[in-house]
Design a protein around this motif. Structure first.
Motif, mmCIF file in Angstrom:
data_model
loop_
_atom_site.group_PDB
_atom_site.id
_atom_site.type_symbol
_atom_site.label_atom_id
_atom_site.label_comp_id
_atom_site.label_asym_id
_atom_site.label_seq_id
_atom_site.Cartn_x
_atom_site.Cartn_y
_atom_site.Cartn_z
ATOM 1 N N VAL A 154 0.851 -1.189 0.000
ATOM 2 C CA VAL A 154 0.000 0.000 0.000
ATOM 3 C C VAL A 154 0.885 1.236 0.000
ATOM 4 O O VAL A 154 1.822 1.328 0.786
ATOM 5 C CB VAL A 154 -0.933 0.023 1.236
ATOM 6 N N GLN A 155 0.581 2.180 -0.893
ATOM 7 C CA GLN A 155 1.276 3.462 -0.946
ATOM 8 C C GLN A 155 0.243 4.561 -1.144
ATOM 9 O O GLN A 155 -0.915 4.286 -1.495
ATOM 10 C CB GLN A 155 2.272 3.517 -2.103
ATOM 11 N N THR A 156 0.676 5.801 -0.954
ATOM 12 C CA THR A 156 -0.196 6.942 -1.227
ATOM 13 C C THR A 156 0.553 7.948 -2.086
ATOM 14 O O THR A 156 1.777 7.937 -2.165
ATOM 15 C CB THR A 156 -0.649 7.652 0.072
ATOM 16 N N SER A 157 -0.202 8.822 -2.722
ATOM 17 C CA SER A 157 0.360 9.968 -3.435
ATOM 18 C C SER A 157 -0.622 11.122 -3.293
ATOM 19 O O SER A 157 -1.814 10.915 -3.038
ATOM 20 C CB SER A 157 0.625 9.642 -4.905
ATOM 21 N N GLU A 158 -0.117 12.321 -3.440
ATOM 22 C CA GLU A 158 -0.954 13.513 -3.319
ATOM 23 C C GLU A 158 -1.691 13.777 -4.619
ATOM 24 O O GLU A 158 -1.176 13.501 -5.704
ATOM 25 C CB GLU A 158 -0.110 14.732 -2.951
ATOM 26 N N ARG A 159 -2.862 14.341 -4.503
ATOM 27 C CA ARG A 159 -3.627 14.741 -5.682
ATOM 28 C C ARG A 159 -3.037 16.013 -6.256
ATOM 29 O O ARG A 159 -2.707 16.942 -5.524
ATOM 30 C CB ARG A 159 -5.079 14.997 -5.302
ATOM 31 N N ASN A 160 -2.906 16.042 -7.580
ATOM 32 C CA ASN A 160 -2.534 17.269 -8.279
ATOM 33 C C ASN A 160 -3.824 17.915 -8.740
ATOM 34 O O ASN A 160 -4.577 17.324 -9.494
ATOM 35 C CB ASN A 160 -1.645 16.974 -9.495
ATOM 36 N N GLY A 161 -4.103 19.097 -8.252
ATOM 37 C CA GLY A 161 -5.319 19.795 -8.644
ATOM 38 C C GLY A 161 -6.237 19.997 -7.460
ATOM 39 O O GLY A 161 -5.981 19.510 -6.349
ATOM 40 N N THR A 162 -7.310 20.707 -7.702
ATOM 41 C CA THR A 162 -8.284 21.003 -6.655
ATOM 42 C C THR A 162 -9.685 20.944 -7.247
ATOM 43 O O THR A 162 -9.859 20.886 -8.460
ATOM 44 C CB THR A 162 -8.062 22.405 -6.060
ATOM 45 N N GLY A 163 -10.669 20.985 -6.384
ATOM 46 C CA GLY A 163 -12.058 21.034 -6.830
ATOM 47 C C GLY A 163 -12.651 19.659 -7.081
ATOM 48 O O GLY A 163 -11.967 18.636 -7.041
ATOM 49 N N GLN A 164 -13.934 19.662 -7.332
ATOM 50 C CA GLN A 164 -14.701 18.431 -7.560
ATOM 51 C C GLN A 164 -14.373 17.847 -8.934
ATOM 52 O O GLN A 164 -14.365 18.566 -9.922
ATOM 53 C CB GLN A 164 -16.191 18.738 -7.456
ATOM 54 N N LEU A 165 -14.097 16.559 -8.976
ATOM 55 C CA LEU A 165 -13.874 15.865 -10.237
ATOM 56 C C LEU A 165 -15.227 15.589 -10.880
ATOM 57 O O LEU A 165 -16.119 15.038 -10.246
ATOM 58 C CB LEU A 165 -13.142 14.547 -10.003
ATOM 59 N N LYS A 166 -15.380 15.979 -12.109
ATOM 60 C CA LYS A 166 -16.583 15.667 -12.879
ATOM 61 C C LYS A 166 -16.133 14.916 -14.124
ATOM 62 O O LYS A 166 -15.187 15.306 -14.792
ATOM 63 C CB LYS A 166 -17.316 16.942 -13.274
ATOM 64 N N MET A 167 -16.819 13.803 -14.400
ATOM 65 C CA MET A 167 -16.472 13.024 -15.584
ATOM 66 C C MET A 167 -17.720 12.303 -16.086
ATOM 67 O O MET A 167 -18.784 12.382 -15.469
ATOM 68 C CB MET A 167 -15.350 12.040 -15.277
ATOM 69 N N THR A 168 -17.567 11.588 -17.179
ATOM 70 C CA THR A 168 -18.672 10.838 -17.766
ATOM 71 C C THR A 168 -18.333 9.354 -17.704
ATOM 72 O O THR A 168 -17.222 8.945 -18.042
ATOM 73 C CB THR A 168 -18.902 11.263 -19.223
ATOM 74 N N LYS A 169 -19.294 8.556 -17.254
ATOM 75 C CA LYS A 169 -19.130 7.103 -17.191
ATOM 76 C C LYS A 169 -20.361 6.481 -17.831
ATOM 77 O O LYS A 169 -21.483 6.749 -17.406
ATOM 78 C CB LYS A 169 -18.989 6.656 -15.736
ATOM 79 N N ASP A 170 -20.160 5.672 -18.862
ATOM 80 C CA ASP A 170 -21.261 5.049 -19.597
ATOM 81 C C ASP A 170 -22.265 6.089 -20.086
ATOM 82 O O ASP A 170 -23.476 5.884 -20.024
ATOM 83 C CB ASP A 170 -21.964 3.998 -18.726
ATOM 84 N N GLY A 171 -21.757 7.238 -20.521
ATOM 85 C CA GLY A 171 -22.603 8.288 -21.059
ATOM 86 C C GLY A 171 -23.344 9.119 -20.021
ATOM 87 O O GLY A 171 -24.132 9.988 -20.373
ATOM 88 N N ARG A 172 -23.090 8.855 -18.734
ATOM 89 C CA ARG A 172 -23.764 9.600 -17.658
ATOM 90 C C ARG A 172 -22.746 10.435 -16.890
ATOM 91 O O ARG A 172 -21.642 9.967 -16.637
ATOM 92 C CB ARG A 172 -24.441 8.653 -16.667
ATOM 93 N N PRO A 173 -23.132 11.648 -16.477
ATOM 94 C CA PRO A 173 -22.212 12.433 -15.650
ATOM 95 C C PRO A 173 -22.102 11.823 -14.248
ATOM 96 O O PRO A 173 -23.091 11.384 -13.666
ATOM 97 C CB PRO A 173 -22.863 13.815 -15.605
ATOM 98 N N VAL A 174 -20.877 11.757 -13.722
ATOM 99 C CA VAL A 174 -20.623 11.227 -12.388
ATOM 100 C C VAL A 174 -19.655 12.155 -11.662
ATOM 101 O O VAL A 174 -18.971 12.974 -12.279
ATOM 102 C CB VAL A 174 -20.053 9.789 -12.422
ATOM 103 N N HIS A 175 -19.596 12.011 -10.362
ATOM 104 C CA HIS A 175 -18.641 12.749 -9.532
ATOM 105 C C HIS A 175 -18.198 11.841 -8.392
ATOM 106 O O HIS A 175 -18.828 10.819 -8.123
ATOM 107 C CB HIS A 175 -19.262 14.045 -8.998
ATOM 108 N N LEU A 176 -17.132 12.211 -7.717
ATOM 109 C CA LEU A 176 -16.670 11.427 -6.576
ATOM 110 C C LEU A 176 -17.507 11.754 -5.348
ATOM 111 O O LEU A 176 -17.925 12.893 -5.156
ATOM 112 C CB LEU A 176 -15.190 11.702 -6.295
ATOM 113 N N ASN A 177 -17.734 10.768 -4.514
ATOM 114 C CA ASN A 177 -18.609 10.933 -3.351
ATOM 115 C C ASN A 177 -17.857 11.400 -2.104
ATOM 116 O O ASN A 177 -18.097 10.924 -1.006
ATOM 117 C CB ASN A 177 -19.405 9.660 -3.080
#
Length: 133
Positions: free
Chosen positions: A72-95
């Motif tokens: 198990v390892q970790t890394s820091e996120r590059n960037g800020t704000g809510q991730l918005k993307m499309t999955k199977d043609g539907r908009p999704v976000h991280l919970n």
């Protein structure tokens, strides 16, 4: 066993969050090294996830708990704000509030594994999932 894990994944997860990032990593390491799929499932935030997502993660979690020499390892996120993307043609976000990644490898050679977004949900730390908007 798969039915028990799936039933567990359908429970509300707010009861099981880690109070710190270090605690989350410790919980993940302990669960995966002891091959405890129920404990590993508690490290994920399933709030808002549909049945197909829950079933898919149940299979992934079960598979990870068979790894003979996990890392198990970790890394820091590059960037800020809510991730918005499309999955199977539907908009999704991280919970949750994505602040870092958790890398889970089958062995130290890092040839097989997963990278998951992780962060806070209502003050507790979890591995986050993409859920429909």
């Amino acid at each position: 066993m798969m039915r028990l894990l799936l039933a567990f994944l359908l429970l509300p997860c707010a009861l099981f969050g880690a109070s710190t990032r270090a605690e989350l990593i410790f919980n993940i390491q302990s669960a995966i090294k002891t091959q405890n799929s129920a404990a590993l499932a508690q490290c994920f935030n399933f709030d808002g996830a549909d049945d197909a997502t829950r079933k898919a993660y149940a299979r992934v979690i079960k598979s990870m708990c068979t790894w003979p020499d996990p890392m198990v390892q970790t890394s820091e996120r590059n960037g800020t704000g809510q991730l918005k993307m499309t999955k199977d043609g539907r908009p999704v976000h991280l919970n949750g509030d994505w602040t870092f990644q958790v890398h889970l490898y089958a062995s130290p050679d890092k040839k097989q594994g997963f990278v998951f977004p992780a962060g806070q949900v209502r003050g507790d730390y979890y591995i986050l999932l993409a859920i429909p908007d």
